[in-house]
Motif scaffolding. Structure first.
Motif, PDB file in Angstrom:
ATOM      1  N   THR A  62      72.479 -23.206   7.270  1.00 20.88           N
ATOM      2  CA  THR A  62      72.350 -24.024   6.059  1.00 20.88           C
ATOM      3  C   THR A  62      72.375 -25.536   6.344  1.00 20.88           C
ATOM      4  OG1 THR A  62      74.728 -23.702   5.675  1.00 20.88           O
ATOM      5  CG2 THR A  62      73.205 -22.272   4.476  1.00 20.88           C
ATOM      6  N   PRO A  63      73.146 -26.034   7.327  1.00 22.15           N
ATOM      7  CA  PRO A  63      73.047 -27.477   7.620  1.00 22.15           C
ATOM      8  C   PRO A  63      71.639 -27.890   8.033  1.00 22.15           C
ATOM      9  CG  PRO A  63      75.035 -26.585   8.600  1.00 22.15           C
ATOM     10  CD  PRO A  63      74.239 -25.420   8.109  1.00 22.15           C
ATOM     11  N   TYR A  64      70.960 -27.035   8.798  1.00 16.78           N
ATOM     12  CA  TYR A  64      69.600 -27.355   9.229  1.00 16.78           C
ATOM     13  C   TYR A  64      68.632 -27.293   8.048  1.00 16.78           C
ATOM     14  CZ  TYR A  64      65.269 -27.246  11.904  1.00 16.78           C
ATOM     15  OH  TYR A  64      64.019 -27.534  12.390  1.00 16.78           O
ATOM     16  N   ILE A  65      68.833 -26.342   7.147  1.00 17.31           N
ATOM     17  CA  ILE A  65      67.988 -26.245   5.956  1.00 17.31           C
ATOM     18  C   ILE A  65      68.135 -27.501   5.109  1.00 17.31           C
ATOM     19  CG2 ILE A  65      67.572 -24.955   3.833  1.00 17.31           C
ATOM     20  CD1 ILE A  65      68.588 -22.466   5.265  1.00 17.31           C
ATOM     21  N   ASN A  66      69.384 -27.910   4.879  1.00 18.09           N
ATOM     22  CA  ASN A  66      69.621 -29.117   4.084  1.00 18.09           C
ATOM     23  C   ASN A  66      69.025 -30.348   4.762  1.00 18.09           C
ATOM     24  OD1 ASN A  66      71.091 -27.590   2.218  1.00 18.09           O
ATOM     25  ND2 ASN A  66      73.017 -27.918   3.288  1.00 18.09           N
ATOM     26  N   LEU A  85      73.196 -21.641  16.461  1.00 19.48           N
ATOM     27  CA  LEU A  85      72.153 -20.912  15.743  1.00 19.48           C
ATOM     28  C   LEU A  85      70.855 -21.722  15.677  1.00 19.48           C
ATOM     29  CD1 LEU A  85      74.000 -19.212  12.731  1.00 19.48           C
ATOM     30  CD2 LEU A  85      73.250 -18.207  14.884  1.00 19.48           C
ATOM     31  N   ILE A  86      70.985 -23.044  15.511  1.00 17.66           N
ATOM     32  CA  ILE A  86      69.787 -23.893  15.515  1.00 17.66           C
ATOM     33  C   ILE A  86      69.098 -23.794  16.877  1.00 17.66           C
ATOM     34  CG2 ILE A  86      68.950 -26.263  15.324  1.00 17.66           C
ATOM     35  CD1 ILE A  86      71.279 -26.816  13.412  1.00 17.66           C
ATOM     36  N   TRP A  87      69.888 -23.775  17.939  1.00 13.78           N
ATOM     37  CA  TRP A  87      69.334 -23.634  19.288  1.00 13.78           C
ATOM     38  C   TRP A  87      68.650 -22.280  19.458  1.00 13.78           C
ATOM     39  CZ3 TRP A  87      70.412 -20.361  23.465  1.00 13.78           C
ATOM     40  CH2 TRP A  87      69.845 -20.739  24.684  1.00 13.78           C
ATOM     41  N   LEU A  88      69.280 -21.212  18.939  1.00 14.27           N
ATOM     42  CA  LEU A  88      68.656 -19.883  19.005  1.00 14.27           C
ATOM     43  C   LEU A  88      67.330 -19.866  18.247  1.00 14.27           C
ATOM     44  CD1 LEU A  88      71.585 -17.302  18.508  1.00 14.27           C
ATOM     45  CD2 LEU A  88      70.396 -17.890  20.616  1.00 14.27           C
ATOM     46  N   GLY A  89      67.298 -20.530  17.090  1.00 10.76           N
ATOM     47  CA  GLY A  89      66.053 -20.593  16.329  1.00 10.76           C
ATOM     48  C   GLY A  89      64.951 -21.286  17.106  1.00 10.76           C
ATOM     49  N   GLY A 137      61.635 -19.791  14.200  1.00  9.61           N
ATOM     50  CA  GLY A 137      62.943 -19.275  14.581  1.00  9.61           C
ATOM     51  C   GLY A 137      63.975 -19.267  13.478  1.00  9.61           C
ATOM     52  N   VAL A 138      64.204 -20.416  12.832  1.00 10.88           N
ATOM     53  CA  VAL A 138      65.220 -20.502  11.785  1.00 10.88           C
ATOM     54  C   VAL A 138      64.871 -19.584  10.621  1.00 10.88           C
ATOM     55  CG1 VAL A 138      66.299 -22.046  10.121  1.00 10.88           C
ATOM     56  CG2 VAL A 138      65.879 -22.845  12.446  1.00 10.88           C
ATOM     57  N   SER A 139      63.600 -19.532  10.257  1.00 12.68           N
ATOM     58  CA  SER A 139      63.172 -18.657   9.160  1.00 12.68           C
ATOM     59  C   SER A 139      63.400 -17.190   9.507  1.00 12.68           C
ATOM     60  CB  SER A 139      61.696 -18.896   8.837  1.00 12.68           C
ATOM     61  OG  SER A 139      61.475 -20.220   8.422  1.00 12.68           O
ATOM     62  N   ILE A 162      66.341 -12.091   8.778  1.00 13.47           N
ATOM     63  CA  ILE A 162      67.157 -10.991   9.306  1.00 13.47           C
ATOM     64  C   ILE A 162      68.452 -10.859   8.522  1.00 13.47           C
ATOM     65  CG2 ILE A 162      68.456 -10.182  11.311  1.00 13.47           C
ATOM     66  CD1 ILE A 162      65.444  -9.773  11.530  1.00 13.47           C
ATOM     67  N   ASN A 163      69.072 -11.981   8.190  1.00 15.11           N
ATOM     68  CA  ASN A 163      70.311 -11.932   7.410  1.00 15.11           C
ATOM     69  C   ASN A 163      70.089 -11.317   6.041  1.00 15.11           C
ATOM     70  OD1 ASN A 163      72.256 -12.921   9.145  1.00 15.11           O
ATOM     71  ND2 ASN A 163      71.869 -15.053   8.631  1.00 15.11           N
ATOM     72  N   ILE A 164      68.999 -11.690   5.386  1.00 12.99           N
ATOM     73  CA  ILE A 164      68.714 -11.148   4.056  1.00 12.99           C
ATOM     74  C   ILE A 164      68.440  -9.646   4.129  1.00 12.99           C
ATOM     75  CG2 ILE A 164      67.085 -11.219   2.120  1.00 12.99           C
ATOM     76  CD1 ILE A 164      66.739 -14.200   2.676  1.00 12.99           C
ATOM     77  N   VAL A 165      67.645  -9.243   5.134  1.00  8.42           N
ATOM     78  CA  VAL A 165      67.340  -7.818   5.292  1.00  8.42           C
ATOM     79  C   VAL A 165      68.613  -7.016   5.564  1.00  8.42           C
ATOM     80  CG1 VAL A 165      66.147  -6.151   6.768  1.00  8.42           C
ATOM     81  CG2 VAL A 165      64.962  -8.212   6.022  1.00  8.42           C
ATOM     82  N   SER A 166      69.553  -7.622   6.287  1.00 11.52           N
ATOM     83  CA  SER A 166      70.798  -6.912   6.603  1.00 11.52           C
ATOM     84  C   SER A 166      71.630  -6.620   5.360  1.00 11.52           C
ATOM     85  CB  SER A 166      71.628  -7.721   7.603  1.00 11.52           C
ATOM     86  OG  SER A 166      72.141  -8.897   7.003  1.00 11.52           O
ATOM     87  N   ARG A 167      71.357  -7.331   4.266  1.00  9.64           N
ATOM     88  CA  ARG A 167      72.108  -7.108   3.024  1.00  9.64           C
ATOM     89  C   ARG A 167      71.497  -6.015   2.156  1.00  9.64           C
ATOM     90  NH1 ARG A 167      76.999  -8.735   2.598  1.00  9.64           N
ATOM     91  NH2 ARG A 167      76.827  -9.363   0.421  1.00  9.64           N
TER      92      ARG A 167
END
Length: 425
Positions: free
Chosen positions: A76-80, A160-164, A175-177, A182-187
């Motif tokens: 979320t910090p990267y999104i903002n 996480l930003i680095w992983l993206g 990457g970030v998207s 993946i997080n949304i699908v996991s829910r």
């Protein structure tokens, strides 16, 4: 889609990219189960399920906030930071000039975005600590434990930003998207379990369950179809002489996506509408905030009619606003004139800019209206049906559809590059 994945798997290079993406996703999901020490997660359940920005962040973090793992803040910090930088490109001339300098300029803006994300992440990490402290979830409020929690959240978000970036560089998709997707699908299994409990408990019958499933399928299909829609502005290019070559005139078009501003519009509108409720979690004894979030006369009362109407108005407004400041009709008309292009029946210059502005406004209103309907649907579901407490929102649908379509386009473009068939075949 399945055929595209099958064809991509046959190519060694694409297979490596797919496996690398899966490996990064595995590491990412593994971190969601590593808890931050000295946190009582039971005290966070109501906060994570609330109709505030915290609930939205818990959703796009894959439930990491409710379990308060090291990835509780997610990306979320990267999104903002990305949203702020997009707006700054319009306000600050230097950034606007950088955005026009090609790949090198965009790389510099990307670096500025990451630096800003670190600064926002530090503030958000401390704000998250204050939030969980007010909720009674911190078992040890010593200075050392406070620093430990804040630094863990900040370092994990940067990781996480680095992983993206690694997925973008060596994997498939943005990457970030992909991480958010993946997080949304996991829910989804959690949502399915909640619906199953409603059915097994007799809250809903088979007819209501069938209607719910059909409505969800229609919603996703409609969102995907809408995401693919575009308004094509026809452009004519006059013939010209370049050196010793004579270039013939040709016809082309400017594609304007109908859903380009939908996600941002919903996020902005949701941030405005849920801001008082989020502040109320920080200042629980505030009379003004309690009135804003609970009074029948307040448009900020969640799931009320006034809330829904205001939500719709804000989504449409932000869709038009964001489209106008990012598409820039004046720049489009100027670039068109420089390349010898014109819209048939429209004079070049100011008249073309006004024409493009009218088209963009109409497209934005249509897109904003559809986005508003998608955004209000969960409110109707929560307020007028037995299907309550589901982690579901309009932004989620657009994110899932957008990321899936973008990833498939990248795969298909990679396949075309490696299996191009000309007229010889």
């Amino acid at each position: 889609m399945l055929q595209t994945l099958k064809n991509a798997w046959k190519l060694p290079d694409l297979r490596k990219r797919i496996l690398f993406t899966v490996f990064i996703v595995f590491i990412f999901r593994l971190g969601n189960f590593i808890p931050v020490p000295n946190i009582n997660t039971d005290a966070l359940q109501d906060l994570a399920n609330s109709q505030t920005l915290v609930g939205f962040y818990d959703l796009i973090s894959g439930g990491a906030f409710s379990s308060f793992s090291i990835f509780a803040m997610g990306v979320t910090p990267y999104i903002n930071a990305s949203i702020i930088m997009q707006l700054m490109n319009v306000i600050i001339p230097k950034l606007e000039q950088l955005s026009k300098e090609g790949q090198e300029g965009r790389a510099k803006i990307q670096n500025y975005t990451k630096y800003l994300a670190v600064a926002i992440g530090a503030v958000q990490a401390y704000g998250t600590y204050v939030l969980i402290y007010n909720a009674g979830a911190v078992r040890n409020d010593s200075l050392l434990n406070t620093v430990l929690i804040v630094m863990t959240l900040l370092a994990s978000s940067i990781f996480l930003i680095w992983l993206g970036d690694r997925i973008t560089e060596k994997g498939i998709g943005n990457g970030v998207s992909v991480l958010i997707f993946i997080n949304i699908v996991s829910r989804i299994p959690v949502m399915a379990t909640q619906v199953g409990v409603l059915y097994s408990g007799g809250t809903v019958d088979i007819v209501m369950m069938t209607l719910f499933v059909l409505a969800m399928v229609a919603l996703f299909v409609g969102t995907v179809a809408f995401s693919l829609g575009e308004r094509r502005i026809p452009v004519q290019y006059s013939g010209r002489v370049s050196g010793t070559k004579q270039i013939k005139g040709q016809s082309s078009h400017i594609p304007v996506s109908v859903s380009s501003a939908c996600v941002i519009a919903i996020i902005f509108a949701m941030s405005v509408m849920q801001f008082p409720a989020t502040l109320a979690e920080f200042f629980r004894n505030s009379t003004v905030l309690n009135w804003l979030t609970t009074s029948d006369w307040s448009v900020f009362k969640v799931n009320s009619v006034g809330y829904a109407v205001m939500y719709v108005v804000l989504v449409i407004f932000f869709a038009v606003f964001y489209t106008q400041i990012t598409m820039k009709p004046e720049d489009m008309a100027e670039n068109m004139a420089k390349s010898g292009g014109y819209v048939a029946g429209i004079r070049p210059g100011v008249a073309t800019a006004k024409y493009l502005e009218r088209i963009l406004t109409k497209v934005a209103v249509i897109g904003g209206t559809f986005a508003a309907l998608i955004a209000v649907f969960p409110i109707v579901l929560e307020g007028y049906t037995p299907f309550k407490g589901l982690a579901f929102g309009g932004t989620v649908i657009f994110i899932m559809a957008g990321v899936a379509l973008d990833t498939m386009r990248q795969l298909e473009s990679q396949l075309v590059m490696r299996h191009y068939k000309g007229f010889l075949k």
